[in-house]
Design a protein around this motif. Structure first.
Motif, PDB file in Angstrom:
ATOM      1  N   PRO A   1       0.822  -1.621  -0.013  1.00 44.19           N
ATOM      2  CA  PRO A   1      -0.070  -0.193  -0.176  1.00 44.19           C
ATOM      3  C   PRO A   1       1.218   0.840   0.380  1.00 44.19           C
ATOM      4  N   LYS A   2       2.336   1.197   0.698  1.00 41.40           N
ATOM      5  CA  LYS A   2       2.404   2.699   0.741  1.00 41.40           C
ATOM      6  C   LYS A   2       3.214   2.741  -1.019  1.00 41.40           C
ATOM      7  N   VAL A   3       3.590   1.272  -1.700  1.00 40.00           N
ATOM      8  CA  VAL A   3       3.972   1.831  -2.882  1.00 40.00           C
ATOM      9  C   VAL A   3       2.612   2.561  -4.133  1.00 40.00           C
ATOM     10  N   ALA A   4       1.376   1.328  -3.481  1.00 33.56           N
ATOM     11  CA  ALA A   4       0.170   2.122  -4.141  1.00 33.56           C
ATOM     12  C   ALA A   4      -0.526   3.206  -4.094  1.00 33.56           C
ATOM     13  N   THR A   5      -0.747   3.585  -3.236  1.00 33.19           N
ATOM     14  CA  THR A   5      -1.160   4.939  -2.929  1.00 33.19           C
ATOM     15  C   THR A   5       0.677   6.183  -3.268  1.00 33.19           C
ATOM     16  N   GLY A   6       1.661   6.012  -3.597  1.00 35.56           N
ATOM     17  CA  GLY A   6       2.755   6.709  -4.364  1.00 35.56           C
ATOM     18  C   GLY A   6       3.037   7.292  -2.574  1.00 35.56           C
ATOM     19  N   ALA A   7       3.246   7.423  -1.356  1.00 39.39           N
ATOM     20  CA  ALA A   7       3.901   7.380  -0.873  1.00 39.39           C
ATOM     21  C   ALA A   7       5.262   6.673  -0.737  1.00 39.39           C
ATOM     22  N   PHE A   8       5.864   5.721  -1.256  1.00 39.83           N
ATOM     23  CA  PHE A   8       7.286   5.270  -1.704  1.00 39.83           C
ATOM     24  C   PHE A   8       7.108   5.255  -3.629  1.00 39.83           C
ATOM     25  N   PRO A   9       8.000   5.407  -4.127  1.00 34.54           N
ATOM     26  CA  PRO A   9       7.780   4.999  -5.064  1.00 34.54           C
ATOM     27  C   PRO A   9       8.280   3.357  -5.463  1.00 34.54           C
ATOM     28  N   VAL A  10       9.330   2.758  -4.504  1.00 37.73           N
ATOM     29  CA  VAL A  10       9.723   1.554  -4.990  1.00 37.73           C
ATOM     30  C   VAL A  10       9.055   1.240  -4.000  1.00 37.73           C
ATOM     31  N   GLY A  11       9.550  -0.108  -3.512  1.00 43.77           N
ATOM     32  CA  GLY A  11       9.274  -1.013  -2.253  1.00 43.77           C
ATOM     33  C   GLY A  11       9.994  -2.343  -2.300  1.00 43.77           C
ATOM     34  N   PHE A  12       9.834  -3.442  -1.437  1.00 39.40           N
ATOM     35  CA  PHE A  12      10.045  -4.588  -1.491  1.00 39.40           C
ATOM     36  C   PHE A  12       9.090  -5.049  -0.684  1.00 39.40           C
ATOM     37  N   ALA A  13       8.523  -6.130  -1.654  1.00 37.60           N
ATOM     38  CA  ALA A  13       7.440  -7.197  -1.073  1.00 37.60           C
ATOM     39  C   ALA A  13       7.312  -8.372  -1.796  1.00 37.60           C
ATOM     40  N   ASP A  14       6.319  -9.189  -0.456  1.00 36.41           N
ATOM     41  CA  ASP A  14       5.746 -10.158  -1.571  1.00 36.41           C
ATOM     42  C   ASP A  14       5.233 -10.514  -2.850  1.00 36.41           C
ATOM     43  N   ILE A  15       5.165 -11.460  -3.554  1.00 40.07           N
ATOM     44  CA  ILE A  15       4.419 -10.729  -4.721  1.00 40.07           C
ATOM     45  C   ILE A  15       3.321 -11.770  -4.678  1.00 40.07           C
ATOM     46  N   ASN A  16       3.045 -12.317  -4.375  1.00 43.22           N
ATOM     47  CA  ASN A  16       2.058 -13.276  -4.006  1.00 43.22           C
ATOM     48  C   ASN A  16       0.554 -12.582  -3.294  1.00 43.22           C
ATOM     49  N   SER A  17       0.897 -11.368  -2.308  1.00 38.91           N
ATOM     50  CA  SER A  17       0.828 -10.724  -1.775  1.00 38.91           C
ATOM     51  C   SER A  17       0.016  -9.342  -2.673  1.00 38.91           C
ATOM     52  N   LEU A  18       1.056  -9.236  -3.563  1.00 39.71           N
ATOM     53  CA  LEU A  18       0.780  -8.597  -4.633  1.00 39.71           C
ATOM     54  C   LEU A  18      -0.543  -8.941  -5.519  1.00 39.71           C
ATOM     55  N   ILE A  19      -0.207  -9.944  -5.483  1.00 41.89           N
ATOM     56  CA  ILE A  19      -1.356 -10.555  -6.759  1.00 41.89           C
ATOM     57  C   ILE A  19      -2.543 -10.384  -6.196  1.00 41.89           C
ATOM     58  N   LYS A  20      -2.707 -10.637  -4.905  1.00 44.30           N
ATOM     59  CA  LYS A  20      -3.782 -11.101  -4.682  1.00 44.30           C
ATOM     60  C   LYS A  20      -4.375  -9.319  -4.545  1.00 44.30           C
ATOM     61  N   PHE A  21      -3.645  -8.646  -4.433  1.00 43.77           N
ATOM     62  CA  PHE A  21      -3.709  -6.884  -3.631  1.00 43.77           C
ATOM     63  C   PHE A  21      -4.598  -6.440  -4.948  1.00 43.77           C
ATOM     64  N   LEU A  22      -3.767  -6.715  -6.103  1.00 40.19           N
ATOM     65  CA  LEU A  22      -4.229  -6.513  -7.055  1.00 40.19           C
ATOM     66  C   LEU A  22      -5.418  -7.051  -7.993  1.00 40.19           C
ATOM     67  N   ASP A  23      -5.470  -8.076  -7.096  1.00 32.57           N
ATOM     68  CA  ASP A  23      -6.789  -8.413  -7.774  1.00 32.57           C
ATOM     69  C   ASP A  23      -7.859  -7.776  -6.866  1.00 32.57           C
ATOM     70  N   GLN A  24      -7.878  -7.973  -5.577  1.00 34.64           N
ATOM     71  CA  GLN A  24      -8.513  -6.374  -5.135  1.00 34.64           C
ATOM     72  C   GLN A  24      -8.794  -5.148  -5.406  1.00 34.64           C
ATOM     73  N   ASN A  25      -7.878  -5.174  -5.997  1.00 34.60           N
ATOM     74  CA  ASN A  25      -7.616  -3.511  -6.370  1.00 34.60           C
ATOM     75  C   ASN A  25      -7.322  -3.191  -7.721  1.00 34.60           C
ATOM     76  N   PRO A  26      -7.874  -3.410  -8.742  1.00 27.03           N
ATOM     77  CA  PRO A  26      -8.119  -3.770  -9.944  1.00 27.03           C
ATOM     78  C   PRO A  26      -7.607  -2.256 -10.514  1.00 27.03           C
ATOM     79  N   GLY A  27      -6.476  -2.253 -11.297  1.00 29.47           N
ATOM     80  CA  GLY A  27      -5.908  -0.897 -11.558  1.00 29.47           C
ATOM     81  C   GLY A  27      -5.170   0.078 -11.042  1.00 29.47           C
ATOM     82  N   ALA A  28      -5.097  -0.342  -9.324  1.00 30.54           N
ATOM     83  CA  ALA A  28      -3.991   0.070  -8.551  1.00 30.54           C
ATOM     84  C   ALA A  28      -2.479   0.107  -9.563  1.00 30.54           C
ATOM     85  N   PRO A  29      -1.639   1.503  -8.990  1.00 31.66           N
ATOM     86  CA  PRO A  29      -0.145   2.061 -10.098  1.00 31.66           C
ATOM     87  C   PRO A  29       0.738   1.485  -9.186  1.00 31.66           C
TER      88      PRO A  29
END
Length: 335
Positions: free
Chosen positions: A69-97
């Motif tokens: 969420p830090k990167v998706a909201t633009g608070a941070f331009p780059v981050g380090f995170a679990d890609i499996n959690s990212l997959i679910k996040f993007l499924d639940q938040n389509p179009g999140a940047p």
């Protein structure tokens, strides 16, 4: 004399120009400043970020999901995170940047850490016992797929929600028989708490049927699209930092200790070396350079996620990872 003065002025202006040209790039980690974070500080201390005209400030995180969420909201331009959690996040938040742009843990450190004296050495041993799991933990998020892959009776496993600070102490005290966590973190945390190493069992999920990837560098896609050269430079510096850390882990830990003086240097060097050997310098990464993914393996990992997670939208690997910003393979070779 005038010639020397003009040359000095020109040199000063040139240096000032290079300083002012640097791009500030805040970087959100997944966790504390421990051994596996050392390569990012190496990239600062060895000048790799500076060579890419970047000024990088690294912030600690609170778990594998923390940076998303830090990167998706633009608070941070780059981050380090679990890609499996990212997959679910993007499924639940389509179009999140937000998307992943560089795989770091080619073999994920998701693990069940147990104690042999409490009867846990292989997956089936979890049945009839208590498993401690922090709800935001990346390894816990993969447990359902792990359970299916190993035909576990989940109803026979008592899951105890625990906090990150109490996870290993509860296992050390015998209040739970095993915990979910990252292999290199939970294992050495138990050692630090006085649990004999011969009593610790590490059940790495990747060795028991999971094709999943692990943590990756993620970016805010709006920022990346507007600054592609910045992201490519950043990723090249990350690869160089890991290469330096692999070549000289002890020196890398010196960079870490500068930022976390309370850390145990010997322990953190072991943690770094465990992450290198098991998660980063894999056969695939050594052959192809760190950062990329295999399309067939990603497809299989999406199938495994879908076993226990109901996608709201058709899964599409291109939404979760792009290699568009990766530098050439030669710049990403680890040795």
């Amino acid at each position: 004399m005038l010639k020397h003065t003009l040359a000095a002025v020109a040199a000063t202006l040139s240096m000032a120009g290079s300083v002012f040209a640097q791009t500030d790039l805040p970087f959100a980690l997944d966790w504390k400043f421990e051994g596996p974070a050392a390569p990012y500080f190496v990239a600062i201390d060895n000048g790799h970020f500076e060579a890419a005209d970047l000024s990088v400030e690294i912030s600690a995180g609170q778990g594998s999901l923390d940076a998303i969420p830090k990167v998706a909201t633009g608070a941070f331009p780059v981050g380090f995170a679990d890609i499996n959690s990212l997959i679910k996040f993007l499924d639940q938040n389509p179009g999140a940047p937000v998307t992943a742009v560089m795989m770091v843990y080619d073999k994920p450190p998701f693990a069940i850490i147990g104690r042999k004296s409490l009867g846990v050495e292989v997956p089936k041993d979890l049945e009839g016992r208590v498993l401690g799991a922090p709800p935001p933990d990346g390894a816990w998020a993969q447990f359902p797929a792990f359970a299916i892959a190993n035909d576990l009776d989940v109803d026979a496993i008592t899951v105890e929600p625990v906090g990150f600070p109490t996870r290993e102490p509860m296992l050390a005290e015998g209040n739970v028989a095993a915990v979910t966590g990252f292999s290199f973190s939970s294992y050495l945390n138990l050692v630090r708490l006085g649990v004999p190493e011969e009593d610790i069992s590490t059940i790495l999920m990747a060795d028991y049927g999971l094709a999943l990837y692990g943590n990756a560098i993620i970016v805010n896609t709006d920022f990346a699209e507007a600054n592609p050269e910045v992201i490519t430079g950043f990723l090249g510096a990350i690869a160089a930092g890991w290469k330096d850390a692999i070549a000289d882990p002890a020196s890398a830990i010196e960079s870490l200790i500068e930022r976390n003086p309370a850390a145990d240097a010997e322990l953190e060097q072991r943690r770094l070396e465990l992450s290198i050997d098991a998660n980063v310098a894999t056969e695939y990464a050594l052959a192809n350079g760190m950062g990329g993914i295999d399309a067939d393996r990603m497809a299989k990992s999406l199938e495994q996620i879908a076993q226990t997670y109901e996608f709201q939208n058709a899964p599409d690997a291109s939404l979760y990872f792009t290699d568009a910003y990766l530098p050439d393979a030669d710049a990403r070779m680890l040795k």
